[in-house]
Every structure is written in structure tokens, then in C-alpha cells.
Design a protein around this motif. Structure first.
Motif, PDB file in Angstrom:
ATOM      1  N   MET A   1       0.842  -1.271  -0.005  1.00 30.85           N
ATOM      2  CA  MET A   1      -0.053  -0.012   0.018  1.00 30.85           C
ATOM      3  C   MET A   1       0.893   1.308  -0.001  1.00 30.85           C
ATOM      4  O   MET A   1       1.875   1.441   0.567  1.00 30.85           O
ATOM      5  CB  MET A   1      -0.911  -0.077   1.315  1.00 30.85           C
ATOM      6  N   LEU A   2       0.677   2.098  -0.948  1.00 33.53           N
ATOM      7  CA  LEU A   2       1.405   3.349  -1.041  1.00 33.53           C
ATOM      8  C   LEU A   2       0.927   4.357   0.127  1.00 33.53           C
ATOM      9  O   LEU A   2      -0.102   4.619   0.381  1.00 33.53           O
ATOM     10  CB  LEU A   2       0.998   3.952  -2.454  1.00 33.53           C
ATOM     11  N   SER A   3       2.071   5.197   0.546  1.00 39.74           N
ATOM     12  CA  SER A   3       1.616   6.348   1.444  1.00 39.74           C
ATOM     13  C   SER A   3       0.915   7.325   0.840  1.00 39.74           C
ATOM     14  O   SER A   3       0.983   7.520  -0.565  1.00 39.74           O
ATOM     15  CB  SER A   3       2.856   6.874   2.386  1.00 39.74           C
ATOM     16  N   LEU A  97       7.275   3.667  -8.121  1.00 39.44           N
ATOM     17  CA  LEU A  97       6.116   3.589  -7.329  1.00 39.44           C
ATOM     18  C   LEU A  97       4.782   3.204  -8.064  1.00 39.44           C
ATOM     19  O   LEU A  97       3.739   2.331  -7.604  1.00 39.44           O
ATOM     20  CB  LEU A  97       5.563   5.021  -6.936  1.00 39.44           C
ATOM     21  N   LEU A  98       4.773   3.294  -9.552  1.00 43.82           N
ATOM     22  CA  LEU A  98       3.714   2.962 -10.446  1.00 43.82           C
ATOM     23  C   LEU A  98       3.784   1.226 -10.298  1.00 43.82           C
ATOM     24  O   LEU A  98       2.725   0.744 -10.334  1.00 43.82           O
ATOM     25  CB  LEU A  98       3.962   3.360 -11.696  1.00 43.82           C
ATOM     26  N   ALA A  99       4.965   0.821 -10.475  1.00 45.19           N
ATOM     27  CA  ALA A  99       5.064  -0.638 -10.290  1.00 45.19           C
ATOM     28  C   ALA A  99       4.610  -1.251  -9.119  1.00 45.19           C
ATOM     29  O   ALA A  99       3.875  -2.457  -9.179  1.00 45.19           O
ATOM     30  CB  ALA A  99       6.574  -1.312 -10.648  1.00 45.19           C
ATOM     31  N   ARG A 100       4.898  -0.700  -7.978  1.00 46.54           N
ATOM     32  CA  ARG A 100       4.383  -1.163  -6.682  1.00 46.54           C
ATOM     33  C   ARG A 100       2.926  -0.957  -6.580  1.00 46.54           C
ATOM     34  O   ARG A 100       2.100  -1.872  -6.090  1.00 46.54           O
ATOM     35  CB  ARG A 100       5.062  -0.480  -5.600  1.00 46.54           C
ATOM     36  N   ARG A 101       2.356   0.128  -6.936  1.00 46.79           N
ATOM     37  CA  ARG A 101       0.901   0.309  -7.150  1.00 46.79           C
ATOM     38  C   ARG A 101       0.278  -0.679  -7.872  1.00 46.79           C
ATOM     39  O   ARG A 101      -0.883  -1.235  -7.360  1.00 46.79           O
ATOM     40  CB  ARG A 101       0.660   1.653  -7.565  1.00 46.79           C
ATOM     41  N   ASP A 102       0.704  -0.993  -9.021  1.00 49.24           N
ATOM     42  CA  ASP A 102       0.096  -2.225  -9.870  1.00 49.24           C
ATOM     43  C   ASP A 102       0.049  -3.512  -9.174  1.00 49.24           C
ATOM     44  O   ASP A 102      -0.795  -4.232  -9.260  1.00 49.24           O
ATOM     45  CB  ASP A 102       0.663  -1.913 -11.248  1.00 49.24           C
ATOM     46  N   ARG A 103       1.479  -3.738  -8.692  1.00 50.28           N
ATOM     47  CA  ARG A 103       1.475  -4.822  -7.930  1.00 50.28           C
ATOM     48  C   ARG A 103       0.605  -5.172  -6.879  1.00 50.28           C
ATOM     49  O   ARG A 103       0.097  -6.364  -6.692  1.00 50.28           O
ATOM     50  CB  ARG A 103       2.968  -5.073  -7.469  1.00 50.28           C
ATOM     51  N   ASP A 104       0.478  -4.198  -5.877  1.00 49.67           N
ATOM     52  CA  ASP A 104      -0.640  -4.259  -4.813  1.00 49.67           C
ATOM     53  C   ASP A 104      -1.744  -4.367  -5.462  1.00 49.67           C
ATOM     54  O   ASP A 104      -2.721  -5.317  -4.855  1.00 49.67           O
ATOM     55  CB  ASP A 104      -0.574  -2.875  -4.083  1.00 49.67           C
ATOM     56  N   ARG A 105      -2.378  -3.570  -6.455  1.00 45.88           N
ATOM     57  CA  ARG A 105      -3.630  -3.866  -7.070  1.00 45.88           C
ATOM     58  C   ARG A 105      -3.956  -5.205  -7.426  1.00 45.88           C
ATOM     59  O   ARG A 105      -4.757  -5.846  -7.475  1.00 45.88           O
ATOM     60  CB  ARG A 105      -3.881  -2.892  -7.975  1.00 45.88           C
ATOM     61  N   ARG A 106      -2.904  -5.865  -8.166  1.00 43.99           N
ATOM     62  CA  ARG A 106      -3.113  -7.203  -8.774  1.00 43.99           C
ATOM     63  C   ARG A 106      -3.241  -8.328  -7.737  1.00 43.99           C
ATOM     64  O   ARG A 106      -4.021  -9.159  -7.698  1.00 43.99           O
ATOM     65  CB  ARG A 106      -1.772  -7.533  -9.554  1.00 43.99           C
ATOM     66  N   GLN A 108      -4.389  -7.684  -4.541  1.00 44.42           N
ATOM     67  CA  GLN A 108      -5.543  -7.591  -3.963  1.00 44.42           C
ATOM     68  C   GLN A 108      -6.724  -8.160  -4.624  1.00 44.42           C
ATOM     69  O   GLN A 108      -7.634  -8.701  -4.227  1.00 44.42           O
ATOM     70  CB  GLN A 108      -5.943  -6.067  -3.733  1.00 44.42           C
ATOM     71  N   SER A 109      -6.729  -7.982  -5.996  1.00 48.07           N
ATOM     72  CA  SER A 109      -7.953  -8.654  -6.884  1.00 48.07           C
ATOM     73  C   SER A 109      -7.476 -10.051  -7.164  1.00 48.07           C
ATOM     74  O   SER A 109      -8.771 -10.651  -7.392  1.00 48.07           O
ATOM     75  CB  SER A 109      -7.828  -7.765  -8.353  1.00 48.07           C
ATOM     76  N   ALA A 110      -6.595 -10.536  -7.132  1.00 42.55           N
ATOM     77  CA  ALA A 110      -6.080 -11.977  -7.202  1.00 42.55           C
ATOM     78  C   ALA A 110      -6.419 -12.944  -5.808  1.00 42.55           C
ATOM     79  O   ALA A 110      -6.497 -13.950  -5.852  1.00 42.55           O
ATOM     80  CB  ALA A 110      -4.776 -12.329  -7.738  1.00 42.55           C
ATOM     81  N   ALA A 111      -6.358 -12.089  -4.709  1.00 45.27           N
ATOM     82  CA  ALA A 111      -6.548 -12.771  -3.463  1.00 45.27           C
ATOM     83  C   ALA A 111      -7.974 -13.528  -3.287  1.00 45.27           C
ATOM     84  O   ALA A 111      -8.858 -12.356  -3.355  1.00 45.27           O
ATOM     85  CB  ALA A 111      -5.997 -12.021  -2.295  1.00 45.27           C
ATOM     86  N   PRO A 112      -8.240 -14.626  -3.164  1.00 45.90           N
ATOM     87  CA  PRO A 112      -9.570 -15.086  -2.969  1.00 45.90           C
ATOM     88  C   PRO A 112     -10.001 -14.844  -1.589  1.00 45.90           C
ATOM     89  O   PRO A 112      -9.221 -14.660  -0.538  1.00 45.90           O
ATOM     90  CB  PRO A 112      -9.532 -16.771  -3.211  1.00 45.90           C
TER      91      PRO A 112
END
Length: 125
Positions: A1-3, A97-106, A108-112
Motif C-alpha cells: 500500500m502506498l503512503s 511507485l507505479l510498479a508497486r501500486r500495480d503489484r498491490d492492486r493485482r 488484492q484482486s487475485a487474493a481469494p
């Protein structure tokens, strides 16, 4: 999660990255650093504390245009180089930061959604 600071930087850099990349703007923002090198050089030369440089500056072979041109080149090179380096650092930080944000979003969406564990009726030991 980004600050909040990271999100603010992403927003700022998306709006200003192309403007900050322009050569003339880099020159204008970097001139003070270049002058930090050139002005003490001129003061040192004209103050007379370094006798050999002072004697060379007052010799008939000395051409002040060469000194002026050299100082101008130092100011221009230093200012542009410094600002380009700062731009590259900011761009690198932005991409990380963009890579970290995209990784966090993926993630969150992939976690069942896991159901809570069943309660156990065993007595505590």
C-alpha cells in the motif's frame, strides 16, 4: 500500500514530468548551482589571495574572454547536468511507485476471499 506522500508524488509527477524535462527549464532551474561554482572562481581570481593566479590574470597573455567563456560553459553544463540527473531520479522513483501500486492492486484482486476458520470446541489446555 502506498503512503499519502507517494500518491502525492505520483500525481505531481504525472502533471509535471514533461514540463520538467525541457532543456530550457532545466537550464533555468540549475543556474544557481552552476553559479555556485563560477562565482567563487571569479572571487578567488580577483581577490589576489592566490598570488600565482592573480599574476597570471594580470599578465599580457591573459584573455578575459576565454575565462568568461569557460565560466559560461561550466555554468551551463553544471546546471543542465544536475537538473537532468534530478529528473532521472524522479522518473525512476515514479516508475518504481507505479510498479508497486500495480503489484498491490493485482495482489488484492487475485487474493481469494478466505472463509473464517471453523470454531473449535476443544477445551483449552
Amino acid at each position: 500500500m502506498l503512503s499519502k506522500e507517494d500518491e502525492a508524488f505520483i500525481d505531481y509527477w504525472e502533471k509535471n514530468r514533461l514540463r520538467r524535462k525541457k532543456l530550457f527549464r532545466q537550464f533555468l532551474l540549475g543556474v544557481p548551482l552552476g553559479l555556485l561554482i563560477a562565482v567563487p572562481t571569479v572571487i578567488s581570481l580577483t581577490s589576489g589571495w592566490y598570488k600565482r593566479a592573480y599574476a597570471e590574470a594580470n599578465s599580457p597573455d591573459f584573455d578575459p574572454r576565454v575565462l568568461f567563456f569557460a565560466l559560461l560553459l561550466i555554468v551551463v553544463f553544471t546546471s543542465i547536468f544536475w537538473q537532468r540527473h534530478k529528473w532521472d531520479q524522479s522518473e525512476q522513483h515514479y516508475r518504481e511507485l507505479l510498479a508497486r501500486r500495480d503489484r498491490d492492486r493485482r495482489a488484492q484482486s487475485a487474493a481469494p476471499a478466505e472463509p473464517p476458520p471453523p470454531p473449535t470446541d476443544s477445551p483449552a489446555q
